[in-house]
Scaffold this motif. Structure first.
Motif, mmCIF file in Angstrom:
data_model
loop_
_atom_site.group_PDB
_atom_site.id
_atom_site.type_symbol
_atom_site.label_atom_id
_atom_site.label_comp_id
_atom_site.label_asym_id
_atom_site.label_seq_id
_atom_site.Cartn_x
_atom_site.Cartn_y
_atom_site.Cartn_z
ATOM 1 N N ARG A 1 0.765 -1.229 0.000
ATOM 2 C CA ARG A 1 0.000 0.000 0.000
ATOM 3 C C ARG A 1 0.811 1.302 0.000
ATOM 4 O O ARG A 1 0.265 2.352 0.303
ATOM 5 C CB ARG A 1 -0.925 0.022 1.223
ATOM 6 C CG ARG A 1 -2.024 -1.002 1.187
ATOM 7 C CD ARG A 1 -2.836 -0.965 2.467
ATOM 8 N NE ARG A 1 -3.214 0.373 2.845
ATOM 9 C CZ ARG A 1 -4.256 1.026 2.362
ATOM 10 N NH1 ARG A 1 -5.007 0.474 1.445
ATOM 11 N NH2 ARG A 1 -4.544 2.256 2.776
ATOM 12 N N PRO A 2 2.105 1.250 -0.354
ATOM 13 C CA PRO A 2 2.860 2.510 -0.254
ATOM 14 C C PRO A 2 2.243 3.640 -1.067
ATOM 15 O O PRO A 2 2.175 4.771 -0.615
ATOM 16 C CB PRO A 2 4.248 2.126 -0.799
ATOM 17 C CG PRO A 2 4.356 0.663 -0.585
ATOM 18 C CD PRO A 2 2.965 0.133 -0.734
ATOM 19 N N ARG A 3 1.788 3.347 -2.304
ATOM 20 C CA ARG A 3 1.227 4.411 -3.142
ATOM 21 C C ARG A 3 -0.044 4.968 -2.506
ATOM 22 O O ARG A 3 -0.248 6.175 -2.453
ATOM 23 C CB ARG A 3 0.942 3.885 -4.551
ATOM 24 C CG ARG A 3 0.275 4.923 -5.436
ATOM 25 C CD ARG A 3 0.194 4.469 -6.879
ATOM 26 N NE ARG A 3 -0.571 5.419 -7.661
ATOM 27 C CZ ARG A 3 -0.113 6.588 -8.095
ATOM 28 N NH1 ARG A 3 1.119 6.939 -7.808
ATOM 29 N NH2 ARG A 3 -0.868 7.406 -8.803
ATOM 30 N N SER A 4 -0.900 4.066 -2.000
ATOM 31 C CA SER A 4 -2.139 4.509 -1.370
ATOM 32 C C SER A 4 -1.846 5.386 -0.164
ATOM 33 O O SER A 4 -2.486 6.418 0.037
ATOM 34 C CB SER A 4 -2.972 3.294 -0.957
ATOM 35 O OG SER A 4 -4.134 3.692 -0.268
ATOM 36 N N GLU A 5 -0.863 4.977 0.662
ATOM 37 C CA GLU A 5 -0.515 5.754 1.846
ATOM 38 C C GLU A 5 0.064 7.111 1.455
ATOM 39 O O GLU A 5 -0.193 8.119 2.125
ATOM 40 C CB GLU A 5 0.474 4.970 2.706
ATOM 41 C CG GLU A 5 -0.157 3.734 3.362
ATOM 42 C CD GLU A 5 0.870 2.860 4.053
ATOM 43 O OE1 GLU A 5 2.071 3.177 3.948
ATOM 44 O OE2 GLU A 5 0.467 1.865 4.668
ATOM 45 N N ALA A 6 0.834 7.146 0.361
ATOM 46 C CA ALA A 6 1.404 8.409 -0.094
ATOM 47 C C ALA A 6 0.310 9.360 -0.562
ATOM 48 O O ALA A 6 0.371 10.569 -0.319
ATOM 49 C CB ALA A 6 2.404 8.152 -1.220
ATOM 50 N N VAL A 7 -0.712 8.827 -1.223
ATOM 51 C CA VAL A 7 -1.824 9.659 -1.682
ATOM 52 C C VAL A 7 -2.594 10.209 -0.483
ATOM 53 O O VAL A 7 -2.930 11.400 -0.437
ATOM 54 C CB VAL A 7 -2.763 8.849 -2.607
ATOM 55 C CG1 VAL A 7 -4.046 9.635 -2.898
ATOM 56 C CG2 VAL A 7 -2.062 8.522 -3.914
ATOM 57 N N GLU A 8 -2.868 9.352 0.500
ATOM 58 C CA GLU A 8 -3.580 9.810 1.695
ATOM 59 C C GLU A 8 -2.794 10.899 2.414
ATOM 60 O O GLU A 8 -3.365 11.897 2.858
ATOM 61 C CB GLU A 8 -3.821 8.622 2.638
ATOM 62 C CG GLU A 8 -4.853 7.628 2.116
ATOM 63 C CD GLU A 8 -5.000 6.435 3.025
ATOM 64 O OE1 GLU A 8 -4.476 6.476 4.162
ATOM 65 O OE2 GLU A 8 -5.639 5.460 2.609
ATOM 66 N N ARG A 9 -1.488 10.712 2.512
ATOM 67 C CA ARG A 9 -0.648 11.711 3.177
ATOM 68 C C ARG A 9 -0.665 13.030 2.396
ATOM 69 O O ARG A 9 -0.744 14.109 2.989
ATOM 70 C CB ARG A 9 0.780 11.183 3.304
ATOM 71 C CG ARG A 9 1.703 12.106 4.098
ATOM 72 C CD ARG A 9 2.993 11.403 4.477
ATOM 73 N NE ARG A 9 3.732 10.963 3.309
ATOM 74 C CZ ARG A 9 3.883 9.693 2.948
ATOM 75 N NH1 ARG A 9 3.312 8.730 3.665
ATOM 76 N NH2 ARG A 9 4.565 9.367 1.868
ATOM 77 N N ALA A 10 -0.628 12.943 1.063
ATOM 78 C CA ALA A 10 -0.665 14.152 0.247
ATOM 79 C C ALA A 10 -1.976 14.906 0.430
ATOM 80 O O ALA A 10 -1.997 16.141 0.483
ATOM 81 C CB ALA A 10 -0.461 13.792 -1.227
ATOM 82 N N TYR B 1 -12.596 10.912 -2.740
ATOM 83 C CA TYR B 1 -13.877 10.266 -2.460
ATOM 84 C C TYR B 1 -13.740 8.759 -2.242
ATOM 85 O O TYR B 1 -14.617 8.144 -1.629
ATOM 86 C CB TYR B 1 -14.864 10.548 -3.590
ATOM 87 C CG TYR B 1 -15.458 11.935 -3.530
ATOM 88 C CD1 TYR B 1 -16.221 12.335 -2.433
ATOM 89 C CD2 TYR B 1 -15.251 12.852 -4.550
ATOM 90 C CE1 TYR B 1 -16.765 13.608 -2.360
ATOM 91 C CE2 TYR B 1 -15.793 14.136 -4.493
ATOM 92 C CZ TYR B 1 -16.547 14.499 -3.389
ATOM 93 O OH TYR B 1 -17.086 15.767 -3.317
ATOM 94 N N ARG B 2 -12.657 8.170 -2.748
ATOM 95 C CA ARG B 2 -12.443 6.744 -2.473
ATOM 96 C C ARG B 2 -12.073 6.515 -1.012
ATOM 97 O O ARG B 2 -12.243 5.415 -0.488
ATOM 98 C CB ARG B 2 -11.318 6.186 -3.363
ATOM 99 C CG ARG B 2 -11.771 5.796 -4.757
ATOM 100 C CD ARG B 2 -10.756 4.888 -5.436
ATOM 101 N NE ARG B 2 -9.462 5.525 -5.610
ATOM 102 C CZ ARG B 2 -9.110 6.232 -6.679
ATOM 103 N NH1 ARG B 2 -9.976 6.412 -7.665
ATOM 104 N NH2 ARG B 2 -7.908 6.771 -6.759
ATOM 105 N N ARG B 3 -11.568 7.549 -0.351
ATOM 106 C CA ARG B 3 -11.081 7.399 1.023
ATOM 107 C C ARG B 3 -11.981 8.060 2.062
ATOM 108 O O ARG B 3 -12.002 7.644 3.219
ATOM 109 C CB ARG B 3 -9.663 7.990 1.115
ATOM 110 C CG ARG B 3 -8.653 7.195 0.310
ATOM 111 C CD ARG B 3 -7.377 7.972 0.063
ATOM 112 N NE ARG B 3 -6.366 7.135 -0.591
ATOM 113 C CZ ARG B 3 -6.349 6.903 -1.895
ATOM 114 N NH1 ARG B 3 -7.257 7.438 -2.691
ATOM 115 N NH2 ARG B 3 -5.417 6.122 -2.409
ATOM 116 N N TRP B 4 -12.692 9.098 1.672
ATOM 117 C CA TRP B 4 -13.557 9.820 2.600
ATOM 118 C C TRP B 4 -14.916 10.072 1.956
ATOM 119 O O TRP B 4 -14.999 10.344 0.755
ATOM 120 C CB TRP B 4 -12.928 11.160 2.986
ATOM 121 C CG TRP B 4 -11.698 11.026 3.817
ATOM 122 C CD1 TRP B 4 -11.639 10.831 5.161
ATOM 123 C CD2 TRP B 4 -10.330 11.083 3.367
ATOM 124 N NE1 TRP B 4 -10.325 10.758 5.580
ATOM 125 C CE2 TRP B 4 -9.502 10.909 4.499
ATOM 126 C CE3 TRP B 4 -9.730 11.261 2.120
ATOM 127 C CZ2 TRP B 4 -8.113 10.900 4.427
ATOM 128 C CZ3 TRP B 4 -8.341 11.253 2.031
ATOM 129 C CH2 TRP B 4 -7.551 11.074 3.181
#
Length: 212
Positions: A20-29, A64-67
């Motif tokens: 999940r590194p890419r997903s975590e990087a997007v969330e952090r951004a 919207y995929r995350r929140w």
């Protein structure tokens, strides 16, 4: 028997990233982008999903995929800016209560020193949706944790059996909240959690029978 050989990647070829590194990087951004808008003084009411996406360098769909909406996102941004909730030692009710009040003291100090926290907390009161989301995901779990500590203390004989635990929960956090929110000039010293807990427990512990 010789199986089909696996292809050997060419030297220098980019390898796929697992996990999940890419997903975590997007969330952090996204969270950092929202924080930047808040640091720049943009009011909550003027921060849209579109504006967050532009600032974070992502598409709206990634948000919207995350929140479910900006209210849920703002709550996560607040929680990222606040000190983390503690793990309880579980050695005694007294020690657990001190740890809970210490976490509340630290959030009070953070609210005083962080422009983001101070401004967002002030604005949340005028946004019922954001306040409701924060209450449900941050405040209610903390209250349940305090109530559970008191319940275990009552079961273990550390508290009198006739006490109202809901009222006790308010009594323990009340002094810290008064100093953290209503009296911003008041001292939030390191020994304050222990002083509050010991002052209250002095009158709440079971009374020993005469001659015991």
């Amino acid at each position: 028997m010789t199986g089909t050989p696996h292809p050997v990647p060419e030297a220098g070829a980019e390898q796929p990233v697992r996990g999940r590194p890419r997903s975590e990087a997007v969330e952090r951004a996204i969270i950092e982008g929202t924080m930047k808008l808040l640091e720049d003084g943009v009011p909550l009411a003027e921060i849209s999903i579109e504006r967050i996406a532009r600032t974070a360098g992502v598409g709206k769909a990634a948000i919207y995929r995350r929140w479910s909406g900006k209210e849920a996102l703002f709550v996560d941004v607040l929680r990222a800016a606040e000190p983390q909730d503690p793990e309880l030692p579980g050695t005694s009710m007294r020690e657990d209560l001190i740890v809970l009040l210490e976490a509340l003291r630290r959030r009070g100090l953070a609210n005083r020193s962080s422009a983001i926290l101070h401004n967002v907390h002030a604005q949340m009161k005028s946004s019922p949706k954001i306040w409701a989301a924060y209450h449900k995901t941050a405040i209610e779990p903390r209250r349940r944790m305090g109530a559970e500590v008191l319940r275990r203390g009552q079961e273990n004989g550390e508290l009198r059996a006739d006490l109202d635990l809901e009222l006790l929960n308010d009594m323990f956090v009340g002094p810290m909240l008064v100093r953290a929110i209503l009296r911003p000039e008041a001292d939030l010293s390191e020994e304050l959690p222990e002083r509050i807990v010991d002052a209250l427990l002095a009158g709440l512990r079971p009374v020993s029978s005469p001659g015991a």
